[in-house]
Design an enzyme around this catalytic site. Sequence first.
Site, PDB file in Angstrom:
ATOM      1  N   LYS A 195       0.832  -1.215   0.000  1.00 15.94           N
ATOM      2  CA  LYS A 195       0.000   0.000   0.000  1.00 15.94           C
ATOM      3  C   LYS A 195       0.865   1.263   0.000  1.00 15.94           C
ATOM      4  O   LYS A 195       0.619   2.181  -0.766  1.00 15.94           O
ATOM      5  CB  LYS A 195      -0.931   0.027   1.233  1.00 15.94           C
ATOM      6  CG  LYS A 195      -1.958  -1.091   1.264  1.00 15.94           C
ATOM      7  CD  LYS A 195      -2.970  -0.903   2.388  1.00 15.94           C
ATOM      8  CE  LYS A 195      -2.379  -1.001   3.774  1.00 15.94           C
ATOM      9  NZ  LYS A 195      -1.840  -2.329   4.124  1.00 15.94           N
TER      10      LYS A 195
ATOM     11  N   ARG B 227      -9.755   0.959   8.429  1.00 17.01           N
ATOM     12  CA  ARG B 227      -9.367  -0.425   8.702  1.00 17.01           C
ATOM     13  C   ARG B 227     -10.452  -1.179   9.464  1.00 17.01           C
ATOM     14  O   ARG B 227     -10.263  -2.346   9.781  1.00 17.01           O
ATOM     15  CB  ARG B 227      -8.095  -0.433   9.540  1.00 17.01           C
ATOM     16  CG  ARG B 227      -6.806  -0.730   8.754  1.00 17.01           C
ATOM     17  CD  ARG B 227      -5.671  -0.618   9.727  1.00 17.01           C
ATOM     18  NE  ARG B 227      -4.472  -1.296   9.399  1.00 17.01           N
ATOM     19  CZ  ARG B 227      -3.371  -0.694   8.937  1.00 17.01           C
ATOM     20  NH1 ARG B 227      -3.381   0.589   8.674  1.00 17.01           N
ATOM     21  NH2 ARG B 227      -2.278  -1.393   8.746  1.00 17.01           N
TER      22      ARG B 227
ATOM     23  N   ARG C  75      11.609  -6.863   5.539  1.00 12.95           N
ATOM     24  CA  ARG C  75      11.602  -5.396   5.393  1.00 12.95           C
ATOM     25  C   ARG C  75      12.547  -4.754   6.409  1.00 12.95           C
ATOM     26  O   ARG C  75      12.579  -5.118   7.576  1.00 12.95           O
ATOM     27  CB  ARG C  75      10.181  -4.880   5.604  1.00 12.95           C
ATOM     28  CG  ARG C  75      10.098  -3.359   5.654  1.00 12.95           C
ATOM     29  CD  ARG C  75       8.737  -2.856   5.352  1.00 12.95           C
ATOM     30  NE  ARG C  75       7.758  -3.147   6.396  1.00 12.95           N
ATOM     31  CZ  ARG C  75       6.494  -2.746   6.342  1.00 12.95           C
ATOM     32  NH1 ARG C  75       6.058  -2.076   5.293  1.00 12.95           N
ATOM     33  NH2 ARG C  75       5.660  -3.029   7.316  1.00 12.95           N
TER      34      ARG C  75
ATOM     35  N   ARG D 214      11.078  -2.661  11.660  1.00  7.98           N
ATOM     36  CA  ARG D 214       9.952  -2.074  12.384  1.00  7.98           C
ATOM     37  C   ARG D 214       9.568  -2.993  13.525  1.00  7.98           C
ATOM     38  O   ARG D 214       9.540  -4.209  13.356  1.00  7.98           O
ATOM     39  CB  ARG D 214       8.761  -1.912  11.427  1.00  7.98           C
ATOM     40  CG  ARG D 214       8.487  -0.478  11.039  1.00  7.98           C
ATOM     41  CD  ARG D 214       7.459  -0.385   9.955  1.00  7.98           C
ATOM     42  NE  ARG D 214       6.141  -0.894  10.338  1.00  7.98           N
ATOM     43  CZ  ARG D 214       5.035  -0.702   9.609  1.00  7.98           C
ATOM     44  NH1 ARG D 214       5.102  -0.020   8.480  1.00  7.98           N
ATOM     45  NH2 ARG D 214       3.895  -1.193  10.003  1.00  7.98           N
TER      46      ARG D 214
ATOM     47  N   ARG E 216      -1.169  -8.824  13.320  1.00 11.26           N
ATOM     48  CA  ARG E 216      -1.638  -7.854  12.316  1.00 11.26           C
ATOM     49  C   ARG E 216      -2.484  -8.535  11.239  1.00 11.26           C
ATOM     50  O   ARG E 216      -3.480  -7.993  10.779  1.00 11.26           O
ATOM     51  CB  ARG E 216      -0.443  -7.132  11.686  1.00 11.26           C
ATOM     52  CG  ARG E 216       0.225  -6.170  12.660  1.00 11.26           C
ATOM     53  CD  ARG E 216       1.627  -5.817  12.223  1.00 11.26           C
ATOM     54  NE  ARG E 216       1.672  -5.009  11.025  1.00 11.26           N
ATOM     55  CZ  ARG E 216       2.750  -4.926  10.224  1.00 11.26           C
ATOM     56  NH1 ARG E 216       3.848  -5.601  10.500  1.00 11.26           N
ATOM     57  NH2 ARG E 216       2.723  -4.156   9.169  1.00 11.26           N
TER      58      ARG E 216
END
Length: 215
Positions: free
Chosen positions: A13, A88, A127, A160, A171
């Site tokens: 996104k 969300r 990531r 992160r 998540r």
Amino acid sequence: MRIILLGPPGAGKGTQAKRIEERYEIPQLSTGDLLRDAAKRKTPLGTEAKAYMDEGRLVPDPLVVGLIVERMGLPDCASGFILDGFPRTVGQAESLEKELDRKKSPIAAVICLRVDREKLIERLVGRRICPKGHGEYHLRFRPPKIEGRCDVCQTELVQREDDQEDKIRTRMKAYETETAPLIEFYRDRGLLKPIEAGGTVDSTTQQIESALNAA
Ligand code: AMP
């Protein structure tokens, strides 16, 4: 042009929102970025939100809605915006709808990115980010020139907090139970544009642009 980008964590996104921002000259409004920024500045809202974010849980609706409504009221949003990571929950979508109805400025399209679960996890686990805000890397798909260092400022890259595997599972669950119902919500309103986002960044961008040109 007012656009929503919907999709699970790791769907791309943020990457796609930045491209749309440039192509259509409308700002990317990322609730994740706004919340991380508030947490860094240690505002009361930021401190409250951080406890949820670090665990991979959704921040309560009233906090997020207040933040995004304030942001949408700034002058750079007058001719449109792209919402990245908001709404969300169905509650957030209803609040957004009310706010936009009030302003008579409806959503033009909801881009919904779809990616296989294994691929999402692979993208998130690998990531790495520059702590000074120079963007994102990936151990396999977008490695930095010098291992573990930002290409721009050479600072050591970090993961992160919520990209650790147990947080990723939380998540994903939050997405499936709280966010996925928005697919029906926007399909019912004739706004949903499903996109296969498991391929290259470019191929996803191309599909998004075709969907937006037809909207
Ligand atoms: P993101 O950068 O979009 O992956 O968001 C990171 C984290 O910020 C999420 O896991 C949530 O804890 C929080 N967050 C971001 N956007 C929202 C939202 N619309 N509603 C609730 N929590 C959010």
